[in-house]
Design a protein around this motif. Structure first.
Motif, mmCIF file in Angstrom:
data_model
loop_
_atom_site.group_PDB
_atom_site.id
_atom_site.type_symbol
_atom_site.label_atom_id
_atom_site.label_comp_id
_atom_site.label_asym_id
_atom_site.label_seq_id
_atom_site.Cartn_x
_atom_site.Cartn_y
_atom_site.Cartn_z
ATOM 1 N N GLY A 114 -12.922 -3.845 0.984
ATOM 2 C CA GLY A 114 -14.452 -3.616 0.851
ATOM 3 C C GLY A 114 -15.189 -5.032 0.861
ATOM 4 O O GLY A 114 -16.382 -5.013 0.760
ATOM 5 N N CYS A 115 -14.422 -6.126 0.874
ATOM 6 C CA CYS A 115 -15.231 -7.456 0.972
ATOM 7 C C CYS A 115 -14.645 -8.364 2.043
ATOM 8 O O CYS A 115 -13.442 -8.126 2.286
ATOM 9 C CB CYS A 115 -14.575 -8.053 -0.463
ATOM 10 S SG CYS A 115 -15.134 -7.166 -2.039
ATOM 11 N N GLY A 116 -15.453 -9.396 2.393
ATOM 12 C CA GLY A 116 -15.055 -10.049 3.399
ATOM 13 C C GLY A 116 -14.645 -9.735 4.707
ATOM 14 O O GLY A 116 -15.169 -8.628 5.034
ATOM 15 N N ALA A 117 -13.535 -9.811 5.085
ATOM 16 C CA ALA A 117 -13.083 -9.607 6.329
ATOM 17 C C ALA A 117 -11.789 -8.796 6.284
ATOM 18 O O ALA A 117 -11.416 -8.151 7.435
ATOM 19 C CB ALA A 117 -12.513 -11.064 7.081
ATOM 20 N N SER A 118 -11.641 -8.135 5.048
ATOM 21 C CA SER A 118 -10.500 -6.981 4.802
ATOM 22 C C SER A 118 -11.333 -5.743 5.293
ATOM 23 O O SER A 118 -12.641 -5.768 5.356
ATOM 24 C CB SER A 118 -10.210 -7.276 3.508
ATOM 25 O OG SER A 118 -9.441 -8.219 3.204
ATOM 26 N N VAL B 258 -4.284 4.818 1.016
ATOM 27 C CA VAL B 258 -5.345 4.269 1.713
ATOM 28 C C VAL B 258 -4.543 3.179 2.624
ATOM 29 O O VAL B 258 -4.274 2.298 2.285
ATOM 30 C CB VAL B 258 -6.167 3.619 0.959
ATOM 31 C CG1 VAL B 258 -7.608 3.069 1.623
ATOM 32 C CG2 VAL B 258 -6.764 4.843 -0.011
ATOM 33 N N ASN B 259 -5.395 3.165 3.993
ATOM 34 C CA ASN B 259 -4.626 2.072 4.893
ATOM 35 C C ASN B 259 -5.908 0.883 4.786
ATOM 36 O O ASN B 259 -6.948 1.016 4.812
ATOM 37 C CB ASN B 259 -4.781 2.720 6.333
ATOM 38 C CG ASN B 259 -3.811 3.681 6.660
ATOM 39 O OD1 ASN B 259 -2.541 3.585 6.124
ATOM 40 N ND2 ASN B 259 -4.122 4.382 7.489
ATOM 41 N N LEU B 260 -5.154 -0.363 4.572
ATOM 42 C CA LEU B 260 -5.673 -1.646 4.528
ATOM 43 C C LEU B 260 -5.460 -2.710 5.544
ATOM 44 O O LEU B 260 -4.282 -2.581 5.995
ATOM 45 C CB LEU B 260 -5.583 -1.969 3.223
ATOM 46 C CG LEU B 260 -5.944 -1.295 1.890
ATOM 47 C CD1 LEU B 260 -5.447 -1.901 0.580
ATOM 48 C CD2 LEU B 260 -7.256 -0.882 1.860
ATOM 49 N N LYS B 261 -6.240 -3.473 5.899
ATOM 50 C CA LYS B 261 -6.157 -4.623 6.621
ATOM 51 C C LYS B 261 -6.657 -5.684 5.798
ATOM 52 O O LYS B 261 -7.779 -5.923 5.595
ATOM 53 C CB LYS B 261 -6.760 -4.607 7.992
ATOM 54 C CG LYS B 261 -6.221 -3.778 8.972
ATOM 55 C CD LYS B 261 -7.212 -3.604 10.256
ATOM 56 C CE LYS B 261 -6.370 -2.584 11.253
ATOM 57 N NZ LYS B 261 -7.084 -2.590 12.373
ATOM 58 N N ILE B 262 -5.681 -6.642 4.925
ATOM 59 C CA ILE B 262 -6.103 -7.477 4.127
ATOM 60 C C ILE B 262 -6.207 -8.908 4.759
ATOM 61 O O ILE B 262 -5.061 -9.313 5.208
ATOM 62 C CB ILE B 262 -5.133 -7.319 2.955
ATOM 63 C CG1 ILE B 262 -5.160 -6.191 2.074
ATOM 64 C CG2 ILE B 262 -5.613 -8.686 1.945
ATOM 65 C CD1 ILE B 262 -6.508 -5.779 1.677
#
Length: 277
Positions: free
Chosen positions: A69-73, A19-23
Motif C-alpha cells: 500500500g506504499c510507494g511502488a509496492s 493476499v498477492n503482493l508485489k514488493i
C-alpha cells in the motif's frame, strides 16, 4: 566505498495471508551483518537508500522495501493492510531473500512493526533501532484524532501534520498523498492506535533480548518515558535540529548514531565470542 550502483532494485512477488503482493525492494550485499529498514506511514524505501553512500556502512548489506500500500509496492487487497499484516509481510520478505539474522531499524509505523517482529523473532534480530515508533497511548496525538470523528480521515491526518510546527512536517505532508494509498492508510492508523492502547508495546520493547536504541528528534526531548528507557538499558540518541523525521531534517547525525550503535553492538558480540572460545 560502495555506491548506489552496487544496489539491486527488484520486485518480489509474494503471497501473504492469502493476499498477492508485489514488493518493491532495494538491497545490497556485503560481508557484515545486514541491516533491514522499515519506513513509516507516508515514507518509502528511499528514506534509507542514502545508506549506501555513507562510509560508515561500507561492506554492510542493506535491505529496504516499500510496505504494502506504499510507494511502488502493489497489494491486491488494501483493506487487509494493518500493522500485523506489515509484520507478516516483513517476515515473508526476509524468508524469501534468505535473510536469517539482521540489525533492524524502523521509523514510526515501521518502528511499531519492527518491534512486533523483533518480539516474534528474538533469535534473528541482532539489534533494534526504534526511530520514534509508538510505545504508549500518548504517542497517537495525531493519528487518534484523524481516525475518530472525521469523514475524510486521510485529509484530516495530512492537515494535522502540515499544521504542526515541527521540522520537516510540511515536507512530509506534501508527499503523503503520493506515497501511501488511502485504502491502506486507515487500517494502518487504526491498528497503530489499537496497539498503542492495548498492545503492551512498551513492555515488549523493554523485554527484547537484543541491544536497543530509541532515536528521536530534539523536539521530542521531553517525552516522559525517555528516563525510563534509559533506566532499562535502552540507548538514547537525540538528533539535533530534528523532529519526527530525522532522515529528512538531519540525516548526517541520524546515520552517525546508527552506524556507531551497530559497531558497538558487534564489538561487544566479538568480545563475548572470544571470551567463550
Amino acid at each position: 566505498m560502495a555506491s548506489q550502483h552496487d544496489t539491486v532494485h527488484e520486485l518480489l512477488r509474494l503471497r501473504v495471508n492469502g493476499v498477492n503482493l508485489k514488493i518493491a525492494a532495494v538491497r545490497r550485499t556485503g560481508r557484515l551483518a545486514p541491516v533491514v529498514f522499515l519506513h513509516g506511514l507516508g515514507g518509502t524505501k528511499e528514506d534509507y537508500t542514502d545508506v549506501v553512500l555513507r562510509p560508515a556502512f561500507a561492506g554492510r548489506p542493506v535491505l529496504a522495501f516499500d510496505a504494502p500500500g506504499c510507494g511502488a509496492s502493489e497489494c491486491a487487497d488494501l483493506a487487509a493492510v494493518d500493522i500485523a499484516f506489515l509484520v507478516d509481510t516483513t517476515r515473508a520478505v526476509l524468508d524469501d531473500l534468505g535473510t536469517s539474522r539482521f540489525h533492524l531499524v524502523g521509523h514510526s509505523m515501521g518502528g511499531v512493526a519492527g518491534l512486533l517482529l523483533a518480539h516474534r523473532l528474538p533469535g534473528r534480530v541482532l539489534s533494534f533501532v526504534n526511530i520514534q515508533g509508538n510505545l504508549t497511548p500518548q504517542d497517537c496525538f495525531l493519528s487518534r484524532p484523524a481516525i475518530t470523528g472525521h469523514r475524510d480521515f486521510f485529509a484530516a491526518f495530512t492537515d494535522a501534520v502540515r499544521r504542526a510546527p515541527h521540522y520537516a512536517n510540511e515536507l512530509y505532508a506534501a508527499s503523503l498523498p503520493h506515497k501511501v494509498r488511502r485504502g491502506a492508510a486507515h487500517g494502518i492508523l487504526a491498528s497503530m492506535v489499537e496497539l498503542s492502547d492495548h498492545g503492551e508495546l512498551m513492555s515488549k520493547f523493554l523485554a527484547l533480548p537484543c541491544p536497543r536504541m530509541f532515536l528521536y528528534g530534539e523536539e521530542y526531548a521531553a517525552l516522559p518515558y525517555l528516563p525510563g528507557l534509559d533506566a532499562y538499558g535502552v540507548e538514547l540518541a537525540e538528533i539535533p535540529h530534528s523532529g519526527h523525521f530525522p532522515m529528512y531534517s538531519n540525516p548526517v547525525a541520524m546515520w552517525r548514531h546508527i552506524a556507531e550503535f551497530h559497531q558497538r553492538v558487534e564489538s561487544v558480540h566479538s568480545r563475548d565470542v572470544r571470551s567463550h572460545a
